[in-house]
Design a protein around this motif. Structure first.
Motif, PDB file in Angstrom:
ATOM      1  N   LYS A  42      -3.427  12.226 -23.953  1.00 24.97           N
ATOM      2  CA  LYS A  42      -2.664  13.264 -22.686  1.00 24.97           C
ATOM      3  C   LYS A  42      -1.780  14.734 -22.934  1.00 24.97           C
ATOM      4  O   LYS A  42      -1.509  15.251 -22.661  1.00 24.97           O
ATOM      5  CB  LYS A  42      -3.069  13.007 -21.335  1.00 24.97           C
ATOM      6  CG  LYS A  42      -2.173  12.314 -20.551  1.00 24.97           C
ATOM      7  CD  LYS A  42      -2.541  11.383 -19.547  1.00 24.97           C
ATOM      8  CE  LYS A  42      -1.446  10.167 -18.900  1.00 24.97           C
ATOM      9  NZ  LYS A  42      -1.517   9.802 -17.691  1.00 24.97           N
ATOM     10  N   TYR A  43      -0.565  13.378 -23.616  1.00 23.49           N
ATOM     11  CA  TYR A  43       0.641  14.027 -24.076  1.00 23.49           C
ATOM     12  C   TYR A  43       0.547  15.318 -25.121  1.00 23.49           C
ATOM     13  O   TYR A  43       1.760  15.473 -25.732  1.00 23.49           O
ATOM     14  CB  TYR A  43       1.774  13.601 -23.494  1.00 23.49           C
ATOM     15  CG  TYR A  43       2.126  12.452 -22.472  1.00 23.49           C
ATOM     16  CD1 TYR A  43       2.514  13.236 -21.231  1.00 23.49           C
ATOM     17  CD2 TYR A  43       1.713  11.205 -22.538  1.00 23.49           C
ATOM     18  CE1 TYR A  43       1.733  13.061 -20.274  1.00 23.49           C
ATOM     19  CE2 TYR A  43       1.966  10.688 -20.983  1.00 23.49           C
ATOM     20  CZ  TYR A  43       2.040  11.954 -19.950  1.00 23.49           C
ATOM     21  OH  TYR A  43       1.923  11.444 -18.822  1.00 23.49           O
ATOM     22  N   ALA A  85       1.728  18.989 -25.776  1.00 25.52           N
ATOM     23  CA  ALA A  85       2.660  18.751 -25.155  1.00 25.52           C
ATOM     24  C   ALA A  85       3.851  19.086 -26.300  1.00 25.52           C
ATOM     25  O   ALA A  85       4.495  18.974 -26.446  1.00 25.52           O
ATOM     26  CB  ALA A  85       3.138  18.248 -23.701  1.00 25.52           C
ATOM     27  N   LEU A  86       3.668  17.783 -26.981  1.00 25.53           N
ATOM     28  CA  LEU A  86       4.365  17.096 -27.900  1.00 25.53           C
ATOM     29  C   LEU A  86       4.499  17.942 -28.911  1.00 25.53           C
ATOM     30  O   LEU A  86       4.622  17.999 -29.621  1.00 25.53           O
ATOM     31  CB  LEU A  86       4.151  15.227 -28.240  1.00 25.53           C
ATOM     32  CG  LEU A  86       4.257  14.470 -27.092  1.00 25.53           C
ATOM     33  CD1 LEU A  86       4.238  12.542 -28.112  1.00 25.53           C
ATOM     34  CD2 LEU A  86       5.711  14.533 -27.219  1.00 25.53           C
TER      35      LEU A  86
END
Length: 76
Positions: free
Chosen positions: A22-23, A26-27
């Motif tokens: 889920k990240y 964003a990463l």
């Protein structure tokens, strides 16, 4: 200073967070931003600084008439 156990726990927690799907988006954005900053600092800024000192009086004649200068300089 933090103890070795605290550092190991912190690294383990951060690695687990970074591996979650889920990240990932964003990463990727953060990585792109970081890469852009590094590129700008290593390549673009020094190039702009050198070009400013080379051409601070204005455009040189070769940049204005590249077609007529290229045969004498060996440019394609």
């Amino acid at each position: 200073m933090a103890g070795p156990d605290l550092i190991k726990t912190l690294l383990y927690t951060v690695n687990n967070l970074l591996q979650q799907q889920k990240y990932k988006a964003a990463l990727a954005v953060l990585k792109g931003f970081r890469n852009g900053v590094v590129y700008g600092a290593k390549i673009r800024a020094p190039h702009a600084l050198v070009m400013t000192f080379l051409f601070k009086s204005g455009r040189s004649t070769c940049t204005c008439c590249r077609g007529s200068c290229s045969p004498c300089l060996g440019w394609p």
